[in-house]
Design a protein around this motif. Structure first.
Motif, PDB file in Angstrom:
ATOM      1  N   ALA A 388       1.349  -1.222   0.349  1.00 62.58           N
ATOM      2  CA  ALA A 388       0.014  -0.048   0.245  1.00 62.58           C
ATOM      3  C   ALA A 388       0.947   1.223   0.195  1.00 62.58           C
ATOM      4  N   PHE A 389       0.984   2.571  -0.916  1.00 60.64           N
ATOM      5  CA  PHE A 389       1.384   3.443  -1.267  1.00 60.64           C
ATOM      6  C   PHE A 389       0.378   4.191  -0.282  1.00 60.64           C
ATOM      7  N   PHE A 390       1.727   5.557   0.092  1.00 68.03           N
ATOM      8  CA  PHE A 390       1.606   6.437   1.419  1.00 68.03           C
ATOM      9  C   PHE A 390       1.947   7.675   0.313  1.00 68.03           C
ATOM     10  N   ALA A 391       0.443   8.914  -0.378  1.00 67.09           N
ATOM     11  CA  ALA A 391      -0.362   8.173  -0.498  1.00 67.09           C
ATOM     12  C   ALA A 391      -1.542   8.762  -1.714  1.00 67.09           C
ATOM     13  N   ALA A 392      -2.588   9.166  -1.423  1.00 65.71           N
ATOM     14  CA  ALA A 392      -2.914   9.458  -2.758  1.00 65.71           C
ATOM     15  C   ALA A 392      -2.968  10.630  -3.352  1.00 65.71           C
ATOM     16  N   ARG A 393      -2.896  11.626  -3.027  1.00 62.57           N
ATOM     17  CA  ARG A 393      -2.011  13.074  -3.305  1.00 62.57           C
ATOM     18  C   ARG A 393      -1.113  12.418  -4.376  1.00 62.57           C
ATOM     19  N   GLU A 394      -0.469  11.757  -3.952  1.00 65.10           N
ATOM     20  CA  GLU A 394       1.471  11.407  -5.050  1.00 65.10           C
ATOM     21  C   GLU A 394       0.991  10.270  -5.994  1.00 65.10           C
ATOM     22  N   VAL A 395       0.498   9.665  -5.753  1.00 62.62           N
ATOM     23  CA  VAL A 395      -0.085   8.922  -7.015  1.00 62.62           C
ATOM     24  C   VAL A 395      -1.082   9.305  -7.820  1.00 62.62           C
ATOM     25  N   ALA A 396      -1.868  10.548  -7.574  1.00 66.07           N
ATOM     26  CA  ALA A 396      -2.108  11.069  -8.446  1.00 66.07           C
ATOM     27  C   ALA A 396      -1.324  11.902  -9.180  1.00 66.07           C
ATOM     28  N   ALA A 397      -0.168  12.768  -8.530  1.00 62.81           N
ATOM     29  CA  ALA A 397       0.843  13.169  -9.170  1.00 62.81           C
ATOM     30  C   ALA A 397       1.586  12.734  -9.739  1.00 62.81           C
ATOM     31  N   ASP A 398       2.568  11.878  -9.014  1.00 58.79           N
ATOM     32  CA  ASP A 398       3.668  11.501  -9.505  1.00 58.79           C
ATOM     33  C   ASP A 398       4.848  12.541  -9.242  1.00 58.79           C
ATOM     34  N   PRO A 399       5.034  13.054  -9.076  1.00 59.91           N
ATOM     35  CA  PRO A 399       6.531  14.144  -9.404  1.00 59.91           C
ATOM     36  C   PRO A 399       7.528  13.669  -9.482  1.00 59.91           C
ATOM     37  N   ALA A 400       7.845  12.557  -8.930  1.00 61.16           N
ATOM     38  CA  ALA A 400       9.458  11.717  -9.476  1.00 61.16           C
ATOM     39  C   ALA A 400       8.840  10.444 -10.097  1.00 61.16           C
ATOM     40  N   GLY A 401       8.087  10.446 -10.535  1.00 60.67           N
ATOM     41  CA  GLY A 401       7.621   8.966 -11.645  1.00 60.67           C
ATOM     42  C   GLY A 401       8.503   7.627 -10.754  1.00 60.67           C
ATOM     43  N   ALA A 402       7.954   8.117  -9.385  1.00 63.27           N
ATOM     44  CA  ALA A 402       8.041   6.189  -9.086  1.00 63.27           C
ATOM     45  C   ALA A 402       7.016   5.500  -8.534  1.00 63.27           C
ATOM     46  N   MET A 403       5.938   6.224  -8.936  1.00 57.06           N
ATOM     47  CA  MET A 403       4.553   5.317  -8.855  1.00 57.06           C
ATOM     48  C   MET A 403       4.490   5.156 -10.372  1.00 57.06           C
ATOM     49  N   ALA A 404       4.245   5.960 -11.338  1.00 56.37           N
ATOM     50  CA  ALA A 404       4.868   4.742 -12.887  1.00 56.37           C
ATOM     51  C   ALA A 404       5.588   3.507 -13.132  1.00 56.37           C
ATOM     52  N   ARG A 405       7.461   3.734 -12.003  1.00 53.96           N
ATOM     53  CA  ARG A 405       8.475   3.180 -12.302  1.00 53.96           C
ATOM     54  C   ARG A 405       7.074   1.682 -11.945  1.00 53.96           C
ATOM     55  N   VAL A 406       6.304   1.675 -10.582  1.00 56.17           N
ATOM     56  CA  VAL A 406       5.815   1.029  -9.919  1.00 56.17           C
ATOM     57  C   VAL A 406       5.008  -0.303 -11.042  1.00 56.17           C
ATOM     58  N   VAL A 407       4.611   0.631 -11.516  1.00 54.73           N
ATOM     59  CA  VAL A 407       3.316  -0.009 -12.083  1.00 54.73           C
ATOM     60  C   VAL A 407       3.970  -0.844 -13.376  1.00 54.73           C
ATOM     61  N   ALA A 408       4.910  -0.014 -14.012  1.00 54.05           N
ATOM     62  CA  ALA A 408       5.756  -0.633 -14.957  1.00 54.05           C
ATOM     63  C   ALA A 408       5.865  -2.160 -14.830  1.00 54.05           C
ATOM     64  N   ASP A 409       7.264  -1.782 -13.978  1.00 56.61           N
ATOM     65  CA  ASP A 409       7.718  -2.969 -13.331  1.00 56.61           C
ATOM     66  C   ASP A 409       7.412  -4.125 -12.792  1.00 56.61           C
ATOM     67  N   HIS A 410       5.964  -3.796 -12.186  1.00 55.93           N
ATOM     68  CA  HIS A 410       5.481  -5.088 -11.487  1.00 55.93           C
ATOM     69  C   HIS A 410       3.959  -4.958 -11.708  1.00 55.93           C
ATOM     70  N   TYR A 411       3.399  -3.897 -12.178  1.00 55.25           N
ATOM     71  CA  TYR A 411       1.836  -3.973 -12.229  1.00 55.25           C
ATOM     72  C   TYR A 411       1.448  -3.573 -13.763  1.00 55.25           C
ATOM     73  N   GLY A 412       1.981  -4.942 -14.429  1.00 48.72           N
ATOM     74  CA  GLY A 412       1.303  -5.202 -16.489  1.00 48.72           C
ATOM     75  C   GLY A 412       0.422  -5.468 -16.452  1.00 48.72           C
ATOM     76  N   GLN A 413      -0.715  -5.743 -15.766  1.00 51.30           N
ATOM     77  CA  GLN A 413      -1.917  -6.052 -15.238  1.00 51.30           C
ATOM     78  C   GLN A 413      -2.948  -6.000 -14.543  1.00 51.30           C
ATOM     79  N   SER A 414      -3.866  -5.807 -14.214  1.00 51.99           N
ATOM     80  CA  SER A 414      -4.633  -5.614 -12.904  1.00 51.99           C
ATOM     81  C   SER A 414      -4.656  -6.936 -12.478  1.00 51.99           C
ATOM     82  N   ALA A 415      -4.740  -7.274 -10.876  1.00 48.41           N
ATOM     83  CA  ALA A 415      -5.238  -8.025 -10.185  1.00 48.41           C
ATOM     84  C   ALA A 415      -6.143  -8.023  -9.446  1.00 48.41           C
ATOM     85  N   PRO A 416      -6.910  -8.575  -8.921  1.00 46.15           N
ATOM     86  CA  PRO A 416      -8.010  -8.575  -8.295  1.00 46.15           C
ATOM     87  C   PRO A 416      -7.571  -8.450  -6.641  1.00 46.15           C
ATOM     88  N   PRO A 417      -8.567  -7.413  -6.254  1.00 44.58           N
ATOM     89  CA  PRO A 417      -8.612  -7.669  -4.602  1.00 44.58           C
ATOM     90  C   PRO A 417      -7.629  -8.498  -3.618  1.00 44.58           C
TER      91      PRO A 417
END
Length: 419
Positions: A388-417
């Motif tokens: 889980a990532f803290f927090a929503a403001r950074e997920v939305a803005a992703d100023p450093a591109g860290a969330m985009a990197r996580v998605v590209a490297d690890h979240y290549g497809q959706s996952a069920p909860p």
């Protein structure tokens, strides 16, 4: 979290030891694994891909108090949509930030984060809307409560006129410039459980979530004055610390039991500060030198809750980089993995997205790949069931591109909860 975010507390918690630490980023390249782009066990079985949506002091939402109901709703929907875009599956929504409510509660006033005035009706139901809209998007909605924090100031007269803390002044302890309910009073524990679980009765939330605040973080030179409660209720315990831990244990056990009674199938999770005890204090503790230990300072026996399966999931806030000397992510991860071994408690890991790119943070956090390395490392521990990532403001803005990197490297497809 009062008027400051948990980032401030995370820094303060280590301040006693960071003078001896050095920060370094561990080398390594992101790769697919249990939670990787190829899917694998994590995606197939359901892994936590969560984001905290904080409302205290308008940290993430609403962007400011006093917006119209339509504007507030639009901002909330935008956060849910950002979660979907980033292939997340869980939103942990703070609905009781300071002994107030983001739903029409019969127990506590409307939160001031909505209108700017505690007790003022915002003209809509944020929690009800969040549950409906999250589920419509395939997201789980975990209702996040803070049990004992009352206010980020010490003046009861600033609370809503009908606030329970004003009507029951004996329940309240001023400490560190804030007001808290006294966890040592059985009537307080019963009340806060009633107030929180009202939301579970009203809405099909997927989980109840507590974060890291139980007894308050220690403030140098100040004493949490619970003498009256201790004199009345603490006689059976060897010392005050043992009594305080029992008070928090009771809150956790009772909340878990009542959730099962009210809405079977709703889970109960807790996201504690990442260090239970240092090994220098207790041989069962982690190889850390943290300035705060939850067992001793917050009177929260988080290890016991997980090992004895009192809760459905534990999501320790491992808000430090790989190689951080006082609290190394790479050492805490296997420690927590061992804690849940043999229990029914699911392990998720709290990640400090807010630190990515912050110039005030150690050098490792200036690399947008730091968080991706965390997920790569966690993939080698099968008992880690997500993040889980803290927090929503950074997920939305992703100023450093860290969330985009996580998605590209690890979240290549959706996952069920998580199930």
């Amino acid at each position: 979290m009062g008027r400051v975010s948990r980032r401030v507390f995370a820094a303060a918690a280590l301040s006693a030891v960071t003078m001896t630490t050095t920060a370094s980023a561990a080398p390594g390249r992101p790769m697919s694994g249990p939670s990787g782009a190829a899917g694998g066990r994590g995606a197939a079985a359901g892994e936590m891909r969560g984001v905290w949506l904080a409302t205290v002091a308008n940290r993430d939402w609403p962007s400011r108090p006093g917006l119209s109901a339509a504007a507030q709703r639009a901002e909330l929907i935008a956060h849910l949509d950002a979660a979907v875009r980033n292939r997340l599956n869980t939103v942990i929504f703070q609905v009781r930030p300071t002994a107030d409510a983001l739903w029409p509660s019969p127990y506590e006033p409307w939160s001031a984060c909505l209108t700017g005035t505690q007790g003022a009706d915002p003209g809509w139901d944020p929690l009800g809307t969040a549950v409906t809209e999250a589920h419509a998007r395939g997201l789980e909605l975990h209702a996040w409560f803070n049990p004992y924090r009352v206010a980020a100031h010490t003046d009861p007269a600033r609370l809503a006129a009908t606030h329970p803390a004003r009507e029951n002044p004996g329940w309240v302890v001023p400490y560190g410039g804030k007001l808290y309910y006294d966890p040592g009073l059985p009537e307080v524990r019963a009340f806060v459980e009633d107030a929180m679980l009202d939301a579970v009765r009203r809405y099909p939330v997927d989980a109840v979530h507590f974060d890291d605040y139980f007894y308050p973080y220690p403030v140098a030179g100040q004493t949490f004055d619970d003498d009256t409660a201790y004199d009345t209720h603490g006689g059976a315990f060897p010392d005050r610390a043992a009594w305080r831990r029992d008070n928090i244990d009771r809150l956790v056990r009772e909340t878990a039991a009542r959730i099962k009674e009210i809405r079977p199938g709703t889970r109960f999770g807790i996201s504690p500060f990442g260090v239970w005890r240092n090994a220098g204090t207790d041989p069962l503790g982690s190889d850390t030198r943290a300035g705060v230990q939850t067992y001793d300072d917050l009177h929260a026996d988080t290890r016991r809750w997980a090992r004895e399966n009192w809760i459905d999931y534990i999501c320790p806030q491992l808000y430090w980089n790989i190689g951080f000397a006082a609290a190394d992510y790479a050492k805490l991860l296997p420690w927590w993995s061992a804690v849940v071994e043999g229990s029914g408690t699911q392990l998720y890991v709290g990640e400090a997205l807010y630190k990515a790119g912050d110039p005030a943070q150690p050098a490792a956090w200036q690399d947008p790949a730091e968080l991706s390395r965390h997920l790569t490392l966690a993939a080698s521990y099968p008992r880690v069931r997500g993040h889980a990532f803290f927090a929503a403001r950074e997920v939305a803005a992703d100023p450093a591109g860290a969330m985009a990197r996580v998605v590209a490297d690890h979240y290549g497809q959706s996952a069920p909860p998580p199930a």
